[in-house]
Write a protein that holds these residues in place. Structure first.
Motif, PDB file in Angstrom:
ATOM      1  N   ALA A 233       0.828  -1.205   0.000  1.00 19.72           N
ATOM      2  CA  ALA A 233       0.000   0.000   0.000  1.00 19.72           C
ATOM      3  C   ALA A 233       0.864   1.257   0.000  1.00 19.72           C
ATOM      4  CB  ALA A 233      -0.929  -0.013   1.208  1.00 19.72           C
ATOM      5  N   ILE A 234       1.928   1.249   0.780  1.00 20.23           N
ATOM      6  CA  ILE A 234       2.827   2.398   0.833  1.00 20.23           C
ATOM      7  C   ILE A 234       3.469   2.652  -0.530  1.00 20.23           C
ATOM      8  CG2 ILE A 234       5.028   3.227   1.796  1.00 20.23           C
ATOM      9  CD1 ILE A 234       4.221   1.817   4.425  1.00 20.23           C
ATOM     10  N   MET A 235       3.781   1.572  -1.237  1.00 16.33           N
ATOM     11  CA  MET A 235       4.418   1.700  -2.554  1.00 16.33           C
ATOM     12  C   MET A 235       3.405   1.929  -3.662  1.00 16.33           C
ATOM     13  SD  MET A 235       7.631   1.598  -1.970  1.00 16.33           S
ATOM     14  CE  MET A 235       8.369   1.323  -3.592  1.00 16.33           C
ATOM     15  N   VAL A 245      13.848  -4.707  -7.235  1.00 18.07           N
ATOM     16  CA  VAL A 245      15.033  -4.429  -6.419  1.00 18.07           C
ATOM     17  C   VAL A 245      15.441  -2.965  -6.565  1.00 18.07           C
ATOM     18  CG1 VAL A 245      17.474  -4.990  -6.116  1.00 18.07           C
ATOM     19  CG2 VAL A 245      15.807  -6.831  -6.502  1.00 18.07           C
ATOM     20  N   ALA A 246      15.268  -2.413  -7.745  1.00 17.31           N
ATOM     21  CA  ALA A 246      15.627  -1.010  -7.981  1.00 17.31           C
ATOM     22  C   ALA A 246      14.747  -0.042  -7.195  1.00 17.31           C
ATOM     23  CB  ALA A 246      15.536  -0.699  -9.475  1.00 17.31           C
ATOM     24  N   ASP A 247      13.584  -0.501  -6.719  1.00 21.97           N
ATOM     25  CA  ASP A 247      12.669   0.357  -5.963  1.00 21.97           C
ATOM     26  C   ASP A 247      12.981   0.393  -4.470  1.00 21.97           C
ATOM     27  OD1 ASP A 247      11.076   0.967  -8.223  1.00 21.97           O
ATOM     28  OD2 ASP A 247       9.946  -0.902  -7.970  1.00 21.97           O
ATOM     29  N   LEU A 248      13.927  -0.419  -4.025  1.00 20.40           N
ATOM     30  CA  LEU A 248      14.119  -0.571  -2.588  1.00 20.40           C
ATOM     31  C   LEU A 248      14.661   0.689  -1.921  1.00 20.40           C
ATOM     32  CD1 LEU A 248      15.378  -4.257  -2.338  1.00 20.40           C
ATOM     33  CD2 LEU A 248      13.161  -3.340  -1.628  1.00 20.40           C
ATOM     34  N   ASP A 249      15.482   1.452  -2.609  1.00 20.82           N
ATOM     35  CA  ASP A 249      15.976   2.695  -2.002  1.00 20.82           C
ATOM     36  C   ASP A 249      14.817   3.628  -1.677  1.00 20.82           C
ATOM     37  OD1 ASP A 249      18.574   1.847  -2.096  1.00 20.82           O
ATOM     38  OD2 ASP A 249      19.100   2.964  -3.919  1.00 20.82           O
ATOM     39  N   ARG A 250      13.856   3.741  -2.602  1.00 22.71           N
ATOM     40  CA  ARG A 250      12.683   4.589  -2.348  1.00 22.71           C
ATOM     41  C   ARG A 250      11.840   4.004  -1.224  1.00 22.71           C
ATOM     42  NH1 ARG A 250       7.303   5.350  -4.413  1.00 22.71           N
ATOM     43  NH2 ARG A 250       7.495   3.536  -5.805  1.00 22.71           N
ATOM     44  N   ALA A 251      11.696   2.683  -1.192  1.00 22.76           N
ATOM     45  CA  ALA A 251      10.925   2.040  -0.133  1.00 22.76           C
ATOM     46  C   ALA A 251      11.515   2.332   1.238  1.00 22.76           C
ATOM     47  CB  ALA A 251      10.850   0.534  -0.379  1.00 22.76           C
ATOM     48  N   GLU A 253      12.962   4.916   2.263  1.00 26.11           N
ATOM     49  CA  GLU A 253      12.658   6.283   2.684  1.00 26.11           C
ATOM     50  C   GLU A 253      11.212   6.431   3.162  1.00 26.11           C
ATOM     51  OE1 GLU A 253      13.519   8.650  -0.714  1.00 26.11           O
ATOM     52  OE2 GLU A 253      15.699   8.374  -0.577  1.00 26.11           O
ATOM     53  N   LEU A 254      10.338   5.535   2.717  1.00 27.31           N
ATOM     54  CA  LEU A 254       8.909   5.673   2.984  1.00 27.31           C
ATOM     55  C   LEU A 254       8.413   4.847   4.167  1.00 27.31           C
ATOM     56  CD1 LEU A 254       7.589   5.468  -0.703  1.00 27.31           C
ATOM     57  CD2 LEU A 254       7.893   7.536   0.683  1.00 27.31           C
ATOM     58  N   MET A 255       9.181   3.840   4.574  1.00 29.52           N
ATOM     59  CA  MET A 255       8.678   2.862   5.539  1.00 29.52           C
ATOM     60  C   MET A 255       9.476   2.878   6.829  1.00 29.52           C
ATOM     61  SD  MET A 255       8.308  -0.370   2.930  1.00 29.52           S
ATOM     62  CE  MET A 255       7.503  -0.145   1.334  1.00 29.52           C
ATOM     63  N   ASP A 256       8.824   2.404   7.893  1.00 25.93           N
ATOM     64  CA  ASP A 256       9.575   2.127   9.115  1.00 25.93           C
ATOM     65  C   ASP A 256      10.495   0.938   8.855  1.00 25.93           C
ATOM     66  OD1 ASP A 256       8.266  -0.519  10.383  1.00 25.93           O
ATOM     67  OD2 ASP A 256       6.686   0.688   9.468  1.00 25.93           O
ATOM     68  N   ASP A 257      11.457   0.752   9.744  1.00 23.70           N
ATOM     69  CA  ASP A 257      12.506  -0.243   9.511  1.00 23.70           C
ATOM     70  C   ASP A 257      11.939  -1.655   9.373  1.00 23.70           C
ATOM     71  OD1 ASP A 257      15.367  -1.204   9.512  1.00 23.70           O
ATOM     72  OD2 ASP A 257      14.642  -2.190  11.340  1.00 23.70           O
ATOM     73  N   ARG A 261      12.179  -4.016   5.995  1.00 26.67           N
ATOM     74  CA  ARG A 261      12.905  -5.291   5.929  1.00 26.67           C
ATOM     75  C   ARG A 261      12.000  -6.425   5.473  1.00 26.67           C
ATOM     76  NH1 ARG A 261      14.394  -7.048  10.542  1.00 26.67           N
ATOM     77  NH2 ARG A 261      13.629  -5.417  11.929  1.00 26.67           N
ATOM     78  N   ARG A 262      10.740  -6.387   5.872  1.00 31.29           N
ATOM     79  CA  ARG A 262       9.807  -7.409   5.380  1.00 31.29           C
ATOM     80  C   ARG A 262       9.661  -7.289   3.864  1.00 31.29           C
ATOM     81  NH1 ARG A 262      11.031  -8.461  10.047  1.00 31.29           N
ATOM     82  NH2 ARG A 262       9.516  -8.586  11.766  1.00 31.29           N
ATOM     83  N   VAL A 263       9.517  -6.063   3.395  1.00 30.33           N
ATOM     84  CA  VAL A 263       9.378  -5.832   1.952  1.00 30.33           C
ATOM     85  C   VAL A 263      10.650  -6.239   1.222  1.00 30.33           C
ATOM     86  CG1 VAL A 263       9.197  -3.999   0.220  1.00 30.33           C
ATOM     87  CG2 VAL A 263       7.632  -4.029   2.182  1.00 30.33           C
ATOM     88  N   ARG A 264      11.795  -5.887   1.780  1.00 32.61           N
ATOM     89  CA  ARG A 264      13.064  -6.215   1.109  1.00 32.61           C
ATOM     90  C   ARG A 264      13.222  -7.715   0.941  1.00 32.61           C
ATOM     91  NH1 ARG A 264      18.456  -3.725   3.590  1.00 32.61           N
ATOM     92  NH2 ARG A 264      17.816  -5.040   5.356  1.00 32.61           N
ATOM     93  N   HIS A 265      12.793  -8.488   1.939  1.00 32.17           N
ATOM     94  CA  HIS A 265      12.883  -9.938   1.767  1.00 32.17           C
ATOM     95  C   HIS A 265      12.063 -10.405   0.568  1.00 32.17           C
ATOM     96  CE1 HIS A 265      12.690 -14.210   2.132  1.00 32.17           C
ATOM     97  NE2 HIS A 265      11.371 -14.137   2.194  1.00 32.17           N
ATOM     98  N   ILE A 266      10.817  -9.962   0.488  1.00 34.16           N
ATOM     99  CA  ILE A 266       9.951 -10.428  -0.594  1.00 34.16           C
ATOM    100  C   ILE A 266      10.508 -10.024  -1.955  1.00 34.16           C
ATOM    101  CG2 ILE A 266       7.650 -10.277  -1.615  1.00 34.16           C
ATOM    102  CD1 ILE A 266       7.794 -11.848   1.039  1.00 34.16           C
TER     103      ILE A 266
END
Length: 379
Positions: A233-235, A245-251, A253-257, A261-266
Motif C-alpha cells: 500500500a505504501i508503494m 530491487v531497484a525500488d528498494l531505495d525509495r521504499a 525512505e517511505l517505511m519504518d525499519d 525489511r519485510r518488503v526487502r525480503h519479498i
C-alpha cells in the motif's frame, strides 16, 4: 455399497520449497517440488448424504451431513475451525468442492494416513487436501483439472482452516513430476516444470526437521502477511510482486525499519527465484548454492522467521560442505534443507547432529527427499 468399503486409494505428496518463501501470497514466484513422502486417502461410498473422516492422527473420527458443511465453513477470521483442525482439511475440501455446485453427490468415508511430517514445513496440509480433492473429484464426477484442485485446496486452507497461505503448496502437490521443480507464477498461476537433474549430478536434498512445531494459522505468519500488505500500500501497488530491487531505495525512505525489511525480503526473494530458474537451466543444480544461502540470510535477518534450530542446521550443513542450505516453509520452526553431494549424506548428517547436541537442542529428524510425482489415484 456399504460404508467402510474403500473403492480406491488416492495419494498426494508433501513438498519442499527449493526457493521462494512467502512470495506466493505476494503474487510473486516460487520454485517448489513434490517429495516422495505422501498422504494416502482410502475412500468409500456411503448410501446416505454424510461424510465421515478418520485419520491415524487421532482415534476420534468426525462425521457430518454434507448439507451441514455450509454451516461449519467458512471459519470466521481469527477463530478456530468448528471441527478439529486435522478434520477441517478434508471437510474443507469437500465444502469447497460443493460450495458453488447445485449437485447431488453420494456420502463418503475418508480414512487418512500420512508419512509427511506434520509441522515440519513440508506441507502435510496440502498433501491431505490433494489426496482428498483427487478422490472426491473422481468419485463425485466433477471433472476438475489438477490446477483447479490446487485452488480448491487453497480455499479449504484459507477459509475452512483459517490459515492465510498462498497456492504454492497445493500446486506443487498436484503438479509435481519426478526430478523437476514447479516454477509457479502466483499471479497468473501459470506454471512450468524446471528439470533439476539431481540424480545425474549425483546430488541429494537433505531435509533437517528440527521438530520445532509451527502453525500457519497463528500470529507470526499473519503478522508477516500484514506487513507485506502494508508495504504494498505504501508503494502504491496491489502486491509486492510489482516492486523491483531497484525500488528498494525509495521504499527505505517511505517505511519504518521493520516494514522495509519485510518488503526487502519479498522483493529480493522474488528475484532469487528468477535467478535460480535461470541458473538451473544454464548451469544445473550445482550452481545454485549461493542463492539458497542468500535466501536463508534474508529470512533470518529481514523477514525474521527463522529460529535458532534452523540457523544451526543451515550453518552446520554449510560448514560440513553443503553446496547450499536454507530453511524451507513458513518459518518459526519446521525444516531446513541442504543441497549436498549424494556421497556426503552421512557426513553432513553427522555434523548436523553434533551441532544440535552441542547447542543443547533435541536431535532433528534427518532424511533425503527426491523430486517426485504429484497427486494421483494409486489403486
Amino acid at each position: 455399497m456399504t460404508a467402510h468399503e474403500p473403492v480406491g486409494l488416492w495419494s498426494a505428496p508433501g513438498r519442499v520449497n527449493l526457493i521462494g518463501e512467502h512470495t506466493d501470497y505476494n503474487e510473486g514466484f516460487v520454485l517448489p517440488f513434490a517429495i516422495s513422502h505422501r498422504t494416502v486417502a482410502a475412500v468409500g461410498l456411503r448410501d446416505d448424504a454424510r461424510i465421515r473422516v478418520a485419520s491415524t492422527f487421532t482415534n476420534e473420527p468426525v462425521e457430518v451431513a454434507l448439507a451441514e458443511l455450509n454451516t461449519l465453513f467458512p471459519t470466521p477470521a481469527g477463530s478456530a475451525p468448528a471441527v478439529p483442525e486435522w478434520a477441517a482439511y478434508p471437510l474443507g475440501v469437500a465444502w469447497a468442492l460443493l460450495a458453488d455446485r447445485a449437485i447431488d453427490v453420494p456420502g463418503v468415508d475418508i480414512a487418512i494416513a500420512s508419512e509427511v511430517p506434520v509441522g515440519a514445513g513440508l506441507s502435510s496440509s496440502a498433501a491431505i487436501e490433494g489426496a482428498a480433492a483427487s478422490a472426491l473429484n473422481e468419485l463425485w464426477s466433477l471433472g476438475l483439472s489438477a490446477k483447479e484442485l490446487a485452488s480448491i485446496g487453497r480455499t479449504a486452507e484459507n477459509e475452512a482452516v483459517g490459515a492465510p497461505t498462498g497456492i504454492m503448496d497445493q500446486t506443487a502437490s498436484m503438479l509435481g513430476e519426478p526430478d523437476a521443480a514447479v516454477f509457479l507464477d502466483c499471479r497468473s498461476l501459470q506454471s512450468e516444470l524446471v528439470p533439476l537433474g539431481m540424480a545425474e549430478a549425483h546430488l541429494a536434498i537433505l531435509v533437517i526437521d528440527t521438530h520445532v512445531k509451527h502453525a500457519h494459522a497463528t500470529g507470526g505468519y499473519r503478522d508477516r502477511r500484514d506487513a507485506c500488505e502494508r508495504g504494498a500500500a505504501i508503494m502504491g501497488v496491489s502486491a509486492l510482486r510489482d516492486v523491483s530491487v531497484a525500488d528498494l531505495d525509495r521504499a527505505a525512505e517511505l517505511m519504518d525499519d521493520v516494514t522495509f525489511r519485510r518488503v526487502r525480503h519479498i522483493v529480493t526473494e522474488n528475484q532469487r527465484v528468477l535467478d535460480t530458474v535461470e541458473v538451473l537451466r544454464a548451469e544445473g543444480a550445482r550452481a545454485i548454492g549461493d542463492l539458497l544461502v542468500a535466501s536463508h540470510a534474508s529470512m533470518r535477518y529481514d523477514f525474521e522467521i527463522s529460529v535458532a534450530e534452523l540457523d544451526t542446521a543451515v550453518d552446520a550443513a554449510l560448514a560440513a560442505g553443503a553446496i547450499g542450505a536454507r530453511m524451507t516453509g513458513g518459518g518459526f520452526g519446521g525444516a531446513g534443507i541442504a543441497l549436498i553431494e549424494a556421497s556426503a549424506v552421512d557426513a553432513v548428517s553427522a555434523a548436523v547432529l553434533t551441532a544440535f547436541a552441542d547447542a543443547g537442542f533435541a536431535a532433528p529428524n534427518l532424511f533425503t527427499v527426491a523430486p517426485s510425482i504429484g497427486a494421483h489415484r494409486d489403486e
